[in-house]
Design an enzyme around this catalytic site. Sequence first.
Site, short mmCIF file in Angstrom:
data_model
loop_
_atom_site.label_atom_id
_atom_site.label_comp_id
_atom_site.label_asym_id
_atom_site.label_seq_id
_atom_site.Cartn_x
_atom_site.Cartn_y
_atom_site.Cartn_z
N ASN A 111 0.81 -1.21 0.00
CA ASN A 111 0.00 0.00 0.00
C ASN A 111 0.84 1.26 0.00
O ASN A 111 2.07 1.21 0.00
CB ASN A 111 -0.96 -0.02 1.19
CG ASN A 111 -2.20 -0.82 0.88
OD1 ASN A 111 -3.07 -0.35 0.16
ND2 ASN A 111 -2.26 -2.03 1.41
N HIS A 123 21.76 2.17 12.56
CA HIS A 123 22.98 2.48 13.28
C HIS A 123 23.02 1.73 14.61
O HIS A 123 21.98 1.49 15.23
CB HIS A 123 23.09 3.99 13.55
CG HIS A 123 23.32 4.78 12.31
ND1 HIS A 123 24.56 4.83 11.70
CD2 HIS A 123 22.50 5.54 11.55
CE1 HIS A 123 24.48 5.60 10.62
NE2 HIS A 123 23.23 6.03 10.51
#
Length: 164
Positions: free
Chosen positions: A47, A77
């Site tokens: 979607n 990270h």
Amino acid sequence: MALPIRKVREWYCRFFLNMVGSNVYFGKNLDIREPSMISIGDNVVINKRVLLDGRGGLIINSNVDIAQDVNIWTMQHDYNDENHSLVVGRGYIEEYVWLCSRSTILPGVKIGKGAVIASGAVVTKDVLPMEIVGGVPAHHIGVRNNSLKYKLSFNPTFYFQSLI
């Protein structure tokens, strides 16, 4: 990718993604990172406003329903590293998975066959087949009781989005 014409979006995705199966719906405003590392099976619905991060590799199998505003990450990270280094992990979504709106899948997570990820959930670890998870971080909230015989098909002839 805010291409307004569905057939153009589909062509673009088929051209740049590693593999795209048949009967795949791509909604508007997709954020696709490193498309050459993303493979998508048959009968998949993606979607609007979905983020697909292929930098660590992403496999989405057949009959997967991805609701709007879902984020699937394969790179982030390391918050414990003083150099802010990267953590990379391949994403793997098995058949018949339903990712509800605004859920987030983090790097290296495998979502088992038939699993359901509730709206707003943040998935930090693997999800078992047929398991229903929700929350932050996502935890077990139930088990899906279904024979999983359906075939997804979302092919609207006209999809109106109000500008108001």
